[in-house]
Design a protein around this motif. Structure first.
Motif, mmCIF file in Angstrom:
data_model
loop_
_atom_site.group_PDB
_atom_site.id
_atom_site.type_symbol
_atom_site.label_atom_id
_atom_site.label_comp_id
_atom_site.label_asym_id
_atom_site.label_seq_id
_atom_site.Cartn_x
_atom_site.Cartn_y
_atom_site.Cartn_z
ATOM 1 N N LEU A 157 0.807 -1.212 0.000
ATOM 2 C CA LEU A 157 0.000 0.000 0.000
ATOM 3 C C LEU A 157 0.845 1.269 0.000
ATOM 4 O O LEU A 157 0.579 2.204 -0.751
ATOM 5 C CB LEU A 157 -0.935 0.000 1.216
ATOM 6 C CG LEU A 157 -2.235 -0.789 1.069
ATOM 7 C CD1 LEU A 157 -3.011 -0.769 2.372
ATOM 8 C CD2 LEU A 157 -3.077 -0.247 -0.069
ATOM 9 N N THR A 158 1.864 1.297 0.869
ATOM 10 C CA THR A 158 2.707 2.487 0.940
ATOM 11 C C THR A 158 3.437 2.723 -0.367
ATOM 12 O O THR A 158 3.498 3.855 -0.876
ATOM 13 C CB THR A 158 3.715 2.349 2.095
ATOM 14 O OG1 THR A 158 3.016 2.148 3.316
ATOM 15 C CG2 THR A 158 4.567 3.600 2.197
ATOM 16 N N GLY A 189 1.001 3.982 -2.914
ATOM 17 C CA GLY A 189 0.666 5.383 -2.704
ATOM 18 C C GLY A 189 1.745 6.323 -3.196
ATOM 19 O O GLY A 189 1.460 7.380 -3.769
ATOM 20 N N PHE A 207 0.436 12.237 -0.553
ATOM 21 C CA PHE A 207 0.094 10.831 -0.777
ATOM 22 C C PHE A 207 0.797 9.922 0.219
ATOM 23 O O PHE A 207 0.263 8.857 0.567
ATOM 24 C CB PHE A 207 0.431 10.432 -2.210
ATOM 25 C CG PHE A 207 -0.617 10.834 -3.202
ATOM 26 C CD1 PHE A 207 -1.785 10.110 -3.314
ATOM 27 C CD2 PHE A 207 -0.441 11.944 -4.014
ATOM 28 C CE1 PHE A 207 -2.773 10.491 -4.212
ATOM 29 C CE2 PHE A 207 -1.414 12.327 -4.918
ATOM 30 C CZ PHE A 207 -2.585 11.599 -5.016
ATOM 31 N N ASN A 208 1.956 10.298 0.681
ATOM 32 C CA ASN A 208 2.619 9.515 1.719
ATOM 33 C C ASN A 208 1.788 9.522 2.999
ATOM 34 O O ASN A 208 1.611 8.480 3.655
ATOM 35 C CB ASN A 208 4.013 10.084 1.987
ATOM 36 C CG ASN A 208 4.834 9.171 2.870
ATOM 37 O OD1 ASN A 208 4.548 7.992 3.016
ATOM 38 N ND2 ASN A 208 5.871 9.719 3.471
ATOM 39 N N MET A 243 -1.558 7.385 2.372
ATOM 40 C CA MET A 243 -1.357 5.938 2.372
ATOM 41 C C MET A 243 -0.973 5.435 3.756
ATOM 42 O O MET A 243 -1.332 4.312 4.132
ATOM 43 C CB MET A 243 -0.288 5.564 1.350
ATOM 44 C CG MET A 243 -0.659 5.887 -0.094
ATOM 45 S SD MET A 243 -2.332 5.370 -0.560
ATOM 46 C CE MET A 243 -2.232 3.594 -0.384
ATOM 47 N N GLN A 260 -3.224 2.591 5.508
ATOM 48 C CA GLN A 260 -2.599 1.376 6.006
ATOM 49 C C GLN A 260 -2.834 1.206 7.506
ATOM 50 O O GLN A 260 -3.075 0.092 7.989
ATOM 51 C CB GLN A 260 -1.105 1.409 5.712
ATOM 52 C CG GLN A 260 -0.400 0.077 5.939
ATOM 53 C CD GLN A 260 1.024 0.099 5.453
ATOM 54 O OE1 GLN A 260 1.618 1.166 5.287
ATOM 55 N NE2 GLN A 260 1.603 -1.061 5.230
#
Length: 310
Positions: free
Chosen positions: A237-238, A241, A293-294, A297, A301
């Motif tokens: 996921l990370t 993202g 976005f970091n 995500m 998560q």
């Protein structure tokens, strides 16, 4: 620490990072080898006499002290005023808003290709490890990861557009025009995420819950699709993202190869034309997208994986 408290401190940490990024973007104008006032005059075909340069420096605010200029520029950024383009003499935000939708269309299509091609290939590879299909997929992944996207773009243009004449080769004339540039942009990411997802799923096969599921009589296919795949997606996921801003920023080369009228092509034109306000705005926008976005995500998560909330 509760989720809301963690996200609050995580969001608070973005502001000093954004301030540092804005300062770096601003000093690029001062590190330029040529005088921005002279560049602005030459772009507009005005003879750069000492009087004209002095007048342009006053118009651009370059005659003020450094930190005062930075503060005024930062206040303008907060109001979405990125200045005026040297090339078009129009507001930078207007030019970027015009070029952003094609780039978002291209990046979202590339992300769609990445997801729909990565998932079935990873499942196929893990279902029969060390088989001929698995080895073939891993070989193709290695090739896709090693080749730069501009080389893949040229191969796609020659093979699909020129030799087979299936798809348009440049521009944004029809919905089919996005297929080739999006595919060229996504192929490298497909190789990266396929390796990441395959490795995560192979590690999940040795977890205790897999043995319990087999003891309950569940088939390997059902365990793979319903349990292993879901648990393996958390680790991706990370990275996924962070790929969204990378896809947007990575369109610079692809957009120029396929003559795509997006923000990447606008940036290249600004670099060749020494359009400093446009370059500053592009650097700041892409950096803030990475930070945003970091954070998003990380939040997704954290909320989707109960193990991280302990």
């Amino acid at each position: 620490m509760s989720i809301s408290r963690y996200l609050f401190w995580r969001l608070l940490a973005i502001f000093p990072l954004a301030l540092i990024i804005s300062f770096i973007a601003f000093i690029l104008l001062n590190l330029a080898p040529s005088d921005p006032a002279e560049v602005a005059l030459r772009i507009n075909e005005i003879v750069p006499t000492p009087e004209a340069i002095e007048g342009m420096r006053h118009e651009l605010g370059l005659d003020k002290p450094f930190f005062i200029r930075y503060f005024l520029w930062l206040m303008s950024m907060l109001q979405l005023d990125f200045g005026t383009s040297f090339l078009t003499r129009t507001p930078v935000i207007q030019e970027m808003l015009r070029a952003l939708p094609p780039t978002l269309w291209l990046a979202s299509t590339a992300l769609f290709f990445t997801i729909i091609l990565t998932l079935p290939l990873a499942l196929w590879s893990v279902a029969k490890p060390q088989s001929m299909a698995d080895k073939s997929i891993r070989f193709i992944v290695f090739i896709l990861t090693a080749l730069p996207n501009y080389w893949l773009a040229l191969l796609l243009i020659w093979g699909v557009a020129v030799y087979l004449d299936w798809l348009p080769v440049s521009g944004m004339l029809s919905p089919q025009s996005v297929i080739l540039p999006a595919l060229a942009l996504s192929l490298g990411y497909i190789g990266t995420y396929l390796r990441l997802l395959r490795s995560a799923m192979l590690n999940q096969w040795h977890q205790p819950y897999v043995f319990y599921a087999r003891a309950r009589g569940l088939s390997d296919k059902r365990i793979l699709h319903n349990h292993i795949l879901r648990n393996s997606l958390y680790s991706s996921l990370t990275a996924l993202g962070m790929s969204i801003p990378k896809l947007i920023a990575g369109t610079v080369v692809i957009e120029n190869i396929f003559a795509w009228p997006g923000i990447g092509r606008l940036c290249i034109s600004a670099i060749f034309g020494r359009d400093y306000p446009m370059i500053q705005a592009y650097i700041l926008l892409m950096s803030l997208l990475f930070l945003f976005f970091n954070f998003v995500m990380d939040a997704i998560q954290l909320m989707s994986d109960p193990r991280l909330r302990k």
